[in-house]
Design a protein around this motif. Structure first.
Motif, PDB file in Angstrom:
ATOM      1  N   GLY A   1      11.176 -23.648  -3.759  1.00  7.62           N
ATOM      2  CA  GLY A   1      10.895 -22.552  -4.695  1.00  7.62           C
ATOM      3  C   GLY A   1       9.450 -22.524  -5.146  1.00  7.62           C
ATOM      4  O   GLY A   1       8.825 -21.455  -5.204  1.00  7.62           O
ATOM      5  N   LEU A   2       8.895 -23.694  -5.451  1.00  2.00           N
ATOM      6  CA  LEU A   2       7.495 -23.732  -5.869  1.00  2.00           C
ATOM      7  C   LEU A   2       6.556 -23.386  -4.719  1.00  2.00           C
ATOM      8  O   LEU A   2       5.510 -22.760  -4.937  1.00  2.00           O
ATOM      9  CB  LEU A   2       7.154 -25.099  -6.442  1.00  2.00           C
ATOM     10  N   ALA A   3       6.914 -23.765  -3.506  1.00  5.03           N
ATOM     11  CA  ALA A   3       6.087 -23.405  -2.348  1.00  5.03           C
ATOM     12  C   ALA A   3       6.084 -21.889  -2.155  1.00  5.03           C
ATOM     13  O   ALA A   3       5.028 -21.289  -1.909  1.00  5.03           O
ATOM     14  CB  ALA A   3       6.604 -24.098  -1.094  1.00  5.03           C
ATOM     15  N   ILE A   4       7.249 -21.265  -2.283  1.00 10.07           N
ATOM     16  CA  ILE A   4       7.326 -19.807  -2.141  1.00 10.07           C
ATOM     17  C   ILE A   4       6.550 -19.115  -3.261  1.00 10.07           C
ATOM     18  O   ILE A   4       5.815 -18.147  -3.018  1.00 10.07           O
ATOM     19  CB  ILE A   4       8.801 -19.351  -2.109  1.00 10.07           C
ATOM     20  N   ALA A   5       6.672 -19.619  -4.489  1.00 15.56           N
ATOM     21  CA  ALA A   5       5.925 -19.040  -5.607  1.00 15.56           C
ATOM     22  C   ALA A   5       4.424 -19.213  -5.410  1.00 15.56           C
ATOM     23  O   ALA A   5       3.637 -18.305  -5.721  1.00 15.56           O
ATOM     24  CB  ALA A   5       6.361 -19.693  -6.921  1.00 15.56           C
TER      25      ALA A   5
ATOM     26  N   GLY B   1       9.727 -34.924  -0.167  1.00 11.39           N
ATOM     27  CA  GLY B   1       9.333 -33.520  -0.232  1.00 11.39           C
ATOM     28  C   GLY B   1       8.313 -33.249  -1.317  1.00 11.39           C
ATOM     29  O   GLY B   1       7.596 -32.244  -1.273  1.00 11.39           O
ATOM     30  N   TRP B   2       8.211 -34.134  -2.287  1.00 10.40           N
ATOM     31  CA  TRP B   2       7.226 -33.996  -3.356  1.00 10.40           C
ATOM     32  C   TRP B   2       5.997 -34.860  -3.124  1.00 10.40           C
ATOM     33  O   TRP B   2       5.021 -34.749  -3.872  1.00 10.40           O
ATOM     34  CB  TRP B   2       7.846 -34.365  -4.696  1.00 10.40           C
ATOM     35  N   THR B   3       6.043 -35.731  -2.110  1.00 15.23           N
ATOM     36  CA  THR B   3       4.931 -36.657  -1.923  1.00 15.23           C
ATOM     37  C   THR B   3       4.287 -36.510  -0.548  1.00 15.23           C
ATOM     38  O   THR B   3       3.263 -35.877  -0.418  1.00 15.23           O
ATOM     39  CB  THR B   3       5.397 -38.111  -2.129  1.00 15.23           C
ATOM     40  N   PHE B   4       4.874 -37.112   0.469  1.00 16.12           N
ATOM     41  CA  PHE B   4       4.219 -37.226   1.761  1.00 16.12           C
ATOM     42  C   PHE B   4       4.585 -36.138   2.770  1.00 16.12           C
ATOM     43  O   PHE B   4       3.791 -35.829   3.649  1.00 16.12           O
ATOM     44  CB  PHE B   4       4.521 -38.592   2.395  1.00 16.12           C
ATOM     45  N   LEU B   5       5.777 -35.591   2.691  1.00 16.85           N
ATOM     46  CA  LEU B   5       6.242 -34.591   3.659  1.00 16.85           C
ATOM     47  C   LEU B   5       6.726 -33.334   2.938  1.00 16.85           C
ATOM     48  O   LEU B   5       7.918 -33.059   2.901  1.00 16.85           O
ATOM     49  CB  LEU B   5       7.393 -35.159   4.495  1.00 16.85           C
ATOM     50  N   PRO B   6       5.823 -32.545   2.380  1.00 16.20           N
ATOM     51  CA  PRO B   6       6.262 -31.444   1.521  1.00 16.20           C
ATOM     52  C   PRO B   6       7.240 -30.464   2.159  1.00 16.20           C
ATOM     53  O   PRO B   6       8.310 -30.227   1.616  1.00 16.20           O
ATOM     54  CB  PRO B   6       4.962 -30.744   1.146  1.00 16.20           C
ATOM     55  N   ALA B   7       6.931 -29.909   3.301  1.00 20.43           N
ATOM     56  CA  ALA B   7       7.804 -28.882   3.870  1.00 20.43           C
ATOM     57  C   ALA B   7       9.030 -29.503   4.529  1.00 20.43           C
ATOM     58  O   ALA B   7      10.167 -29.121   4.241  1.00 20.43           O
ATOM     59  CB  ALA B   7       7.030 -28.043   4.875  1.00 20.43           C
TER      60      ALA B   7
ATOM     61  N   LEU C   1      19.293 -32.371  -3.549  1.00 23.52           N
ATOM     62  CA  LEU C   1      19.339 -30.905  -3.491  1.00 23.52           C
ATOM     63  C   LEU C   1      18.391 -30.274  -4.503  1.00 23.52           C
ATOM     64  O   LEU C   1      17.649 -29.333  -4.177  1.00 23.52           O
ATOM     65  CB  LEU C   1      20.764 -30.412  -3.763  1.00 23.52           C
ATOM     66  N   VAL C   2      18.415 -30.759  -5.716  1.00 23.80           N
ATOM     67  CA  VAL C   2      17.559 -30.193  -6.768  1.00 23.80           C
ATOM     68  C   VAL C   2      16.090 -30.374  -6.410  1.00 23.80           C
ATOM     69  O   VAL C   2      15.294 -29.427  -6.507  1.00 23.80           O
ATOM     70  CB  VAL C   2      17.889 -30.831  -8.133  1.00 23.80           C
ATOM     71  N   LEU C   3      15.717 -31.579  -5.983  1.00 26.16           N
ATOM     72  CA  LEU C   3      14.322 -31.819  -5.609  1.00 26.16           C
ATOM     73  C   LEU C   3      13.909 -30.941  -4.430  1.00 26.16           C
ATOM     74  O   LEU C   3      12.803 -30.383  -4.412  1.00 26.16           O
ATOM     75  CB  LEU C   3      14.117 -33.295  -5.265  1.00 26.16           C
ATOM     76  N   GLY C   4      14.791 -30.804  -3.450  1.00 29.61           N
ATOM     77  CA  GLY C   4      14.483 -29.982  -2.285  1.00 29.61           C
ATOM     78  C   GLY C   4      14.328 -28.516  -2.629  1.00 29.61           C
ATOM     79  O   GLY C   4      13.356 -27.869  -2.231  1.00 29.61           O
ATOM     80  N   TRP C   5      15.299 -27.973  -3.376  1.00 31.55           N
ATOM     81  CA  TRP C   5      15.220 -26.552  -3.738  1.00 31.55           C
ATOM     82  C   TRP C   5      14.037 -26.260  -4.647  1.00 31.55           C
ATOM     83  O   TRP C   5      13.402 -25.197  -4.547  1.00 31.55           O
ATOM     84  CB  TRP C   5      16.520 -26.072  -4.373  1.00 31.55           C
ATOM     85  N   LEU C   6      13.715 -27.188  -5.565  1.00 34.12           N
ATOM     86  CA  LEU C   6      12.543 -26.980  -6.430  1.00 34.12           C
ATOM     87  C   LEU C   6      11.255 -26.961  -5.611  1.00 34.12           C
ATOM     88  O   LEU C   6      10.372 -26.131  -5.859  1.00 34.12           O
ATOM     89  CB  LEU C   6      12.462 -28.063  -7.504  1.00 34.12           C
TER      90      LEU C   6
ATOM     91  N   ALA D   1      19.383 -37.572   1.564  1.00 34.83           N
ATOM     92  CA  ALA D   1      18.997 -36.399   0.775  1.00 34.83           C
ATOM     93  C   ALA D   1      18.064 -36.792  -0.360  1.00 34.83           C
ATOM     94  O   ALA D   1      17.045 -36.128  -0.598  1.00 34.83           O
ATOM     95  CB  ALA D   1      20.239 -35.701   0.225  1.00 34.83           C
ATOM     96  N   LEU D   2      18.381 -37.865  -1.055  1.00 34.37           N
ATOM     97  CA  LEU D   2      17.531 -38.297  -2.170  1.00 34.37           C
ATOM     98  C   LEU D   2      16.173 -38.765  -1.672  1.00 34.37           C
ATOM     99  O   LEU D   2      15.134 -38.405  -2.245  1.00 34.37           O
ATOM    100  CB  LEU D   2      18.222 -39.410  -2.959  1.00 34.37           C
TER     101      LEU D   2
END
Length: 94
Positions: A70-74, A22-28, A62-67, A15-16
Motif C-alpha cells: 500500500g505504501l509503495a502504491i501511494a 519487505g520493509w528492509t532488504f527485499l521491498p517488492a 500479511l499486515v506487514l506485506g499489505w502495508l 510469511a513473517l
C-alpha cells in the motif's frame, strides 16, 4: 502435565520473515511473498482443525506485506502526481 506441543506452520514463519524483509532488504519481493504465504498459512492452519499454530505470525506477515504494498502504491501515485503537476505547470507557462 503432559501438554502436547502443536507444530507451528512453516508458511506462517515464512510469511513473517518475508514481511520483515519487505520493509528492509527485499521491498517488492518480500511484501508479495509475505502476502501470498500469509494467506496460504492461514488456510493451512484453519484446515488443520486446531492441530497447528502460527496464525498470529501469519497475520503479522500479511499486515506487514499489505502495508508495504500500500505504501509503495501511494508513493508511486504521489511521484506521478507531483511530477505530473510540475510538467503541467511547465507546459502552461510557455
Amino acid at each position: 502435565m503432559n501438554a502436547i506441543a502443536r507444530p507451528t506452520s512453516s508458511l506462517a514463519v515464512v510469511a513473517l520473515v518475508f514481511g520483515i524483509l519487505g520493509w528492509t532488504f527485499l521491498p517488492a519481493i518480500g511484501a508479495i511473498v509475505a502476502v501470498i504465504t500469509g494467506h496460504m498459512a492461514r488456510a493451512e492452519i484453519r484446515r488443520s482443525g486446531g492441530q497447528m499454530e502460527g496464525d498470529g505470525m501469519a497475520v503479522a506477515g500479511l499486515v506487514l506485506g499489505w502495508l508495504a504494498i500500500g505504501l509503495a502504491i501511494a508513493g508511486i501515485a504521489a511521484f506521478i502526481l507531483f511530477f505530473g503537476g510540475i510538467a503541467a505547470i511547465a507546459a502552461l507557462s510557455h
